[in-house]
Design a protein around this motif. Structure first.
Motif, PDB file in Angstrom:
ATOM      1  N   THR A 120     -34.722  35.107 -26.030  1.00  0.00           N
ATOM      2  CA  THR A 120     -34.584  35.531 -27.422  1.00  0.00           C
ATOM      3  C   THR A 120     -34.707  37.047 -27.527  1.00  0.00           C
ATOM      4  N   TRP A 121     -35.692  37.614 -26.824  1.00  0.00           N
ATOM      5  CA  TRP A 121     -35.871  39.066 -26.826  1.00  0.00           C
ATOM      6  C   TRP A 121     -34.621  39.769 -26.304  1.00  0.00           C
ATOM      7  N   GLU A 122     -34.089  39.279 -25.221  1.00  0.00           N
ATOM      8  CA  GLU A 122     -32.890  39.890 -24.645  1.00  0.00           C
ATOM      9  C   GLU A 122     -31.694  39.761 -25.586  1.00  0.00           C
ATOM     10  N   LEU A 146     -41.929  35.381 -28.843  1.00  0.00           N
ATOM     11  CA  LEU A 146     -40.501  35.387 -28.552  1.00  0.00           C
ATOM     12  C   LEU A 146     -40.275  35.080 -27.083  1.00  0.00           C
ATOM     13  N   VAL A 200     -35.346  45.465 -34.647  1.00  0.00           N
ATOM     14  CA  VAL A 200     -36.151  44.358 -34.111  1.00  0.00           C
ATOM     15  C   VAL A 200     -37.511  44.333 -34.799  1.00  0.00           C
ATOM     16  N   ASP A 205     -34.555  49.184 -31.635  1.00  0.00           N
ATOM     17  CA  ASP A 205     -35.985  48.916 -31.784  1.00  0.00           C
ATOM     18  C   ASP A 205     -36.409  48.825 -33.247  1.00  0.00           C
ATOM     19  N   THR A 207     -38.273  35.190 -23.594  1.00  0.00           N
ATOM     20  CA  THR A 207     -37.545  36.288 -22.945  1.00  0.00           C
ATOM     21  C   THR A 207     -36.077  36.267 -23.328  1.00  0.00           C
ATOM     22  N   LYS A 259     -32.175  42.424 -28.273  1.00  0.00           N
ATOM     23  CA  LYS A 259     -31.951  43.777 -27.767  1.00  0.00           C
ATOM     24  C   LYS A 259     -30.477  44.031 -27.436  1.00  0.00           C
ATOM     25  N   LEU A 288     -34.731  34.505 -33.188  1.00  0.00           N
ATOM     26  CA  LEU A 288     -35.982  35.225 -33.404  1.00  0.00           C
ATOM     27  C   LEU A 288     -36.868  34.491 -34.406  1.00  0.00           C
TER      28      LEU A 288
END
Length: 196
Positions: A134-136, A130, A147, A144, A132, A139, A120
């Motif tokens: 990295t986002w996954e 970010l 993050v 939330d 995809t 998560k 991140l």
């Protein structure tokens, strides 16, 4: 010397109260804080926006984000202060502290959730967004609120890094210095529990 001379005591009452609240007993206020005190409005706004209290992230997670952000932005001043004050309390090993400055996001010293935090930071510093993947990854390990806090920390310490570097602040005498790739920093300040 920094580019703007730091304020000297006696400080304005509101500034003195904040310095007493945030600094460990017996440790002189940071050069950064004393320099910011030259503009009470900026001082107050930055202190109001600080994220060093208890939040959605643990102390360890918070410090990984801060250390990685400041290291990636070349801010030895802030990185060194955080390593000196918080690395031991956050349970960071010397190898991990060194890896915040020199290691890849997939270094073997990190578990998967902490690798997600490093990814991140790296994405936000390098690309200002970010990926995809990295986002996954985030998560998969964080809710939330966590993050959002991690992203806010990167942004806040981006600002702090710009201030430190723009003001040309010399490192605090007790602060860690960026390690050589094979070495580890000297961590000397172990004062005051993080009771916020």
């Amino acid at each position: 010397m920094p580019r703007i001379a730091p304020a000297e005591p006696p400080y304005a009452p509101a500034i003195a109260a904040e310095l007493d609240r945030i600094m460990p007993t017996g440790v002189e206020p940071l050069l950064l804080f004393r320099t910011l005190a030259r503009n009470p409005r900026v001082f107050a706004r930055l202190f109001a926006g600080g994220l060093l209290d208890r939040g959605a992230l643990s102390l360890r997670q918070r410090e990984i984000v801060i250390d990685r952000t400041t290291a990636r932005l070349g801010c030895e001043y802030e990185w060194g202060v955080h390593v000196a004050f918080f690395a031991d309390r956050a349970g960071l090993t010397d190898e991990q502290v060194t890896a915040t400055a020199h290691g890849g996001r997939d270094a073997a010293c990190w578990p998967d959730d902490e690798r997600a935090l490093l990814a991140l930071v790296d994405d936000l510093v390098d690309c200002r967004t970010l990926a995809t993947e990295t986002w996954e990854g985030m998560k998969a390990h964080f809710d939330d609120a966590q993050v959002l806090e991690a992203i806010a920390l990167v942004g806040y310490y981006h600002t702090i890094s710009f201030l430190c570097r723009g003001l040309a602040l010399p490192c605090e005498p007790y602060a860690a210095r960026f390690p050589a790739k094979a070495g580890a920093p000297d961590r000397t300040v172990r004062d005051k529990e993080d009771d916020r």
